[in-house]
Each structure stands twice: as C-alpha cells, then as structure tokens.
Write an enzyme that holds these catalytic residues in place. Structure first.
Site, mmCIF file in Angstrom:
data_model
loop_
_atom_site.group_PDB
_atom_site.id
_atom_site.type_symbol
_atom_site.label_atom_id
_atom_site.label_comp_id
_atom_site.label_asym_id
_atom_site.label_seq_id
_atom_site.Cartn_x
_atom_site.Cartn_y
_atom_site.Cartn_z
ATOM 1 C CB CYS A 169 2.442 0.703 20.874
ATOM 2 S SG CYS A 169 2.919 2.355 21.739
ATOM 3 C CD1 TRP A 204 2.128 6.564 25.886
ATOM 4 C CD2 TRP A 204 1.639 8.703 25.039
ATOM 5 N NE1 TRP A 204 0.806 6.703 25.882
ATOM 6 C CE2 TRP A 204 0.402 8.158 25.542
ATOM 7 C CE3 TRP A 204 1.595 9.907 24.548
ATOM 8 C CZ2 TRP A 204 -0.758 8.942 25.438
ATOM 9 C CZ3 TRP A 204 0.392 10.644 24.313
ATOM 10 C CH2 TRP A 204 -0.941 10.120 24.802
ATOM 11 C CE LYS A 240 -0.615 9.894 29.504
ATOM 12 N NZ LYS A 240 -2.113 9.491 29.209
#
Length: 642
Positions: free
Chosen positions: A405, A409, A447
């Site tokens: 992307c 992540w 994240k």
C-alpha cells in the site's frame, strides 16, 4: 458513628472535643492501610462516604464483594454514582476504579446491572454539566469507549463530587500521558504456557519448507539497521546479495523492502510484501529495485509476469507522488500492476464512527438498510476481502505476487494475512491463527500503538484507525461462510478484539519489534496467547473438520456479507439475548454427553477388564453384545454422527 473496613466495623463514640475525633480518624486511616480490605484506601476527600450507618455500609460491601481483581490490580477509589443507562434509564449504584478497570454495580435489586470496563477501552473522558447546571442528573461524566459504546454517569453537584473520580479515571485510563506504566507491566498473572513462544520465525519458515534453492534466510536486520519496523529474520531471493537489499531499502518507503510472507509448497508461488517505491513527481528509477523484483519473479518458473497488487485506489497512488511516494511504472518490464481500491486509514475511521452512530445506543430501525449502507462499512469489508481473494487465486494458480500500500503496515497486512488464511489451512487452526497474527501483523510492524492509542489521552489523533478490527471482521465473515473450516470460534475473535484495547497483555502494545525489544515487552508482560491456550476448550469450534489442501474462496458480494451484530451491537441487551446459536449449543451438549459416556466406558473397562461379556452387556448406552473387546473399537460405536 460506625466505620467499616472490609468485614470489620469500628465503633467510635463522638467526643466533645472535635480535635480528638480528627486524631482518631487519622489513626483509623493508618490502621485501614494495613488491613486486607475490599474497600479502597482511606481518602479524606471521600470522608462522607466512609462514615455512615451500619446498614448502608453493609450494602456497599455487598455491592463490591464479587469484584475479582487480577494479580497486580489495585483499588484506587470507589464512590456512589448514578449510571445513565441508555436502556434502563438512571440506575443508582456504586463505581469502583482500579488501576485496570472501571466496575459499576447497581444497588437497585429491580434493575440488576453490572459494568466491567477495562480502562484501556476508554478513548475520551469529559465532564458533563457544571456546578450551576439544572435538571436531574445533568452533572457528571461522559466516557467514550473504543469498543462501540459510551458511558454516562451522574453525580451530586455539591462539593465537587466528580473531581476526584474524573482525575482517577483520566490518570489510569491514559497512563502514558501521566508517566505511568501500562497495566500490562503491572499485571502479575501466571499461566501454565508461555504465549510468547507461540511464534518463532525460523520454525514458521521451516514449516513452509524454507530455506530452499530459490529462497534464503537473512539476518541483515538483526539490529534493525536495515529497517526499524521489520522483524530481524527475513526471507529473500536466493540470488540476492546483502548489498542489493540495502540499495533496495533506500528506494522503498521506510526501508520496507520486498520480503517473502508465504510460499506455496506445490507450485512454489510466493506472496511478497513491502512498501511503495519512492518514485516521486520526477518519476525516479532504481535499477537495483527493478532487478530485485525480477529475482522474485525468477524464483518461480511458472511466473511470467510478477503481479503487483497496490491496495490503494489509483488516484491515491498518483497523489502520493507529491510526497515522494508512488507506484511501479512501465519501467518494471516483467510486472503487471493492479490497483485494489481500498481506502486509507482516515476513511475507515470515519466509516466506523458512522456505524457506531446507527447502532449505539439504539439501532436505527426506521431506515436500517439505507443507514447501514451510508456508513460504507460493509463496502470496505467487501473490497478488502475481494483484494485478498485475487491475491490467493493468483498464487493458487502458480503465479507469484507482490503486495503493498503506502507504507506496507495497514492494508498490506490485511491482504497478505487474509490471503494466507484462504490458502493455508494451518492458519485456520487455533494455534495457527495466533502465528498468523504474530507474523503478519505484530512482527511486520502494524502500528498498534498509533492505530489504537494505548494509554494516550489524545483521542483526536489522526493516526487512530480500526484496521485490525476490519481484518478480524473479514475473518468472521469467512467463518460464517465456511462454518466447518476453522478450528476456532467467534468467542476467540471477540476475546482478541477486547484485549486489543484492554492493555492487560503485552501482545498488541507498541508499533514494532524494535520498540518492543527496547521496552523488554516479552520479559515484563504476559502474552494474550497464554490466556487463550490455558483454556482452549472455550475457543474451539465444535463443527471443525480439518481439510489440509482446501483453498477457501469466500463470496465477497454485498448480498453475502453481514454486519457482525454480536460485536458491533453486543451492548444492546435486546440483541445479546439472541446471540446463542441453538444448533451449536445442542451439538456442544451432545459432545459433552459423548465424553461422559466414554469416561463411563473406561471406568467399566478398568473395573472388569477380564470380563468382556460383562462389559458388552453393561448399561452404558450405545454398547451392544456385538461390541469388540478393544477400547478403540468400542469407542467407534459411541461416536455421534453429524
């Protein structure tokens, strides 16, 4: 006056000299700290709630008597309060605040109600009304939660009665904003199994058949020098050199180079993940990156063109060029680029907010279908599932793929993990699913801290987004379409999402492995998998039928997708009563009955192993005179067909 401390009562005769009373109260405060007491430590600000009649104190003690605290959990304060229940109206009771949870229990026997809310679930705490506010129950606290509910409490306006409880909730719900440790570092729970050992990178690579003559294992990132958000153990093309990896890292966002996630054992096609190339507005090229992608393609003989799945909408990928990012252009001669049109984290966050608006506190009944459609939540679920299906289908047909992307992540983790779940039945087992989450989400740097905001008071942070919730929703959609293909049940998915926020375990804390190592996470906290694997029975699907070679292709159309009611609307008591599946409940009862009969049979065998005739004619159900004397043959007769 009577003062209660735990199960003990102290009777103090009121002296004429008030100073003597103060002295006695101070002595009592010291005494109460040394007693094992289920009531909070003495606080002068709540003196009026400690000195009262015997009957009223007894009621308080009973209200909080069933609160079972975790090892390491401490009581901070408790207070009489009114819970503004959206379903039952104002409910009087008492609230207990610990360093882990907010616990409320009603004192009204006609409305038996209890709330047990981990403080990590809280996103926002606000004061409601002021000292001069008029109207019943207009003064109190508004609490916004991350798990699709809000809580509202009312207090008395006299004497700033909410100040203390507001400060305590704010302090312990957002410990990092107050230089306090997250509860996971205070938690002293002990389990028989160490959940941190569930996933070991080398063991998982060996299970996949790696390394081999096409792919090698590299430890170039053992000190997180190559990429500080990647794990230390990586699988890369056999022909690549360490210096090649460093050159490629310089051309990929955040240094997140293309590395192997999964390899097909039969056709050797692979799923590779990475971040966007740093093409920029000027259209930069990097020969090392182009050659590296060729090495990935050449590692599988049947891949004529490497398929690059860019999760973003085309327009977003083009726009990213303005900030130095971009996508693979025509210069990548042996590759084809496919955009999957999955929206970014900000769109997903707003979509879930809209969903919450129509399901809490009350379900929007009058225009339900149009209201649900306006949230676009199921549309996003459809696009994520559809993208993963394309990845799985391409790999299953023998072609290697690369997925990315922007930074690799968020949407990348969704696509790779869902495709792997479709392709590899191992990940559909209870332990295999834990490995999948540890591998594709935790070790590869989703994240979690930024997306969830553990212990952080900044509720308006633009990095917050329900990306992992969306992934679990997609998994739930697959379990509904393939009810016998997964060893785990819905309860596991709900438990994972509950502890995504709770901060009770260390599993989902921090953004990447390098930070977890700095914070000594594995040695100082408990893993969620320790809890899960200590009582596996409650997470098992009774309908599970292992099928090792089957690839699952869920139907990703709006007609076949459902809103996950038992998660998004579970706080509505009218919905909760409908959760239990009668078929599943009956099957569990039959399995329990079968287990009971098997135990009875074993007891009969042990009591008279020398008399097979007596055993065959025993009163144990489903045993007949034709039953053979060996245990395994007898067991066959007892199995419940389904």
């Amino acid at each position: 006056i009577t003062i209660m401390s735990g199960s003990q009562f102290l009777y103090i005769q009121l002296p004429k000299d008030v100073s003597k009373l103060v002295c006695q109260m101070q002595n009592f405060a010291k005494l109460s700290r040394t007693m094992a007491s289920p009531v909070s430590e003495y606080h002068s600000s709540s003196l009026d709630s400690r000195i009262t009649s015997t009957g009223r104190n007894s009621l308080k003690m009973e209200l909080l008597a069933d609160v079972s605290l975790l090892p390491g959990e401490d009581r901070i304060t408790d207070q009489e309060i009114i819970y503004m229940c959206p379903f039952n109206g104002a409910v009087k009771g008492k609230v207990l605040i610990t360093n882990y949870r907010l616990y409320f229990k009603s004192s009204d026997t006609e409305v038996p109600l209890a709330l047990d809310v981990p403080l990590g679930v809280i996103s926002r705490v606000e004061k409601m009304g002021g000292a001069s506010s008029r109207g019943e129950n207009s003064y109190g606290l508004d609490i916004t939660c991350k798990d699709m509910r809000n809580l509202r409490f009312a207090l008395k306006q006299e004497g700033h009665s909410r100040r203390g409880i507001f400060e305590m909730i704010f302090r312990y719900a957002f410990p990092l904003s107050h230089s306090l440790p997250l509860f996971a570092y205070v938690n002293q729970e002990k389990y028989t199994e160490n959940g941190w050992l569930v996933y070991k990178a080398m063991e998982e690579f060996r299970r996949q058949g790696l390394p081999n003559n096409k792919w090698r294992i590299t430890f170039i990132n053992k000190s997180y020098d190559l990429c500080d958000t990647y794990p230390t153990v990586l699988a890369v093309p056999f022909k690549s050199k360490e210096d090649d990896l460093r050159k490629v890292a310089a051309f990929r966002s955040r240094g997140r180079i293309p590395v192997l996630s999964w390899i097909h054992r039969e056709n050797q096609a692979v799923i590779v993940r990475c971040s966007q190339p740093l093409v920029g507005m000027s259209g930069k090229r990097n020969k090392d990156d182009e050659r590296y992608l060729d090495l990935i393609r050449e590692a599988n003989d049947t891949t004529k063109k490497l398929t690059i799945y860019d999760a973003r909408p085309n327009v977003n990928a083009v726009a990213n060029k303005a900030t130095g990012g971009g996508y693979e252009g025509d210069e990548y001669l042996n590759a084809e680029l496919v955009f999957l049109d999955i929206q970014n984290i900000h769109v997903m966050r707003e979509s879930l907010k809209k969903l919450k608006d129509i399901v809490y506190p009350n379900v929007e009944e009058s225009h339900w279908l149009s209201s649900l459609e306006s949230t676009h939540w199921l549309e996003h679920i459809k696009l994520v599932l559809s993208g993963a299906i394309q990845v799985a289908d391409k790999v299953s047909s023998g072609n290697s793929v690369l997925v990315h992307c922007s930074d690799g992540w968020d949407r990348t983790a969704q696509l790779t993990s869902l495709a792997m779940l479709m392709l590899d039945s191992h990940y559909r087992t209870l332990r295999g699913f834990q490995v999948l989450i540890e591998k594709e989400w935790i070790s590869f740097g989703h994240k979690f801290a930024s997306r969830i905001g553990h212990g952080d008071k900044n509720h308006a942070d633009q990095d917050r987004s329900p990306i992992f919730v969306q992934f679990i929703d997609c998994v739930w959609q697959m379990t509904k379409q393939f009810p016998t293909a997964f060893e785990f049940n819905e309860h596991l998915l709900l438990t994972i999402l509950d502890h995504l926020y709770s901060c009770r375990f260390g599993t989902f804390l921090y953004n990447c492995e390098s930070i977890r190592d700095q914070q000594e996470l594995r040695s100082k906290t408990v893993s969620l998998w320790s809890l899960v694997n200590s009582k596996m029975d409650i997470y098992l699907n009774p309908f599970y039928t292992p099928e090792s070679g089957q690839v699952l292709y869920p139907v990703a159309s709006m007609r076949h997708l459902e809103l996950w009611v038992t998660y998004y609307i579970r706080w509505n008591p009218r919905i909760r009563h409908q959760q239990q599946s009668p078929v599943e409940q009956r099957y569990k009862e039959l399995l329990a009955l079968r287990e009971e009969y098997l135990k009875k049979l074993e007891q009969l065998q042990l009591s008279d192993s020398s008399s097979p005739y007596q055993l065959a004619n025993s009163t144990t159900p489903n045993t007949t005179s034709s039953t053979a004397s060996t245990p395994s043959q007898q067991y066959t007769h007892l199995q419940t067909p389904f």
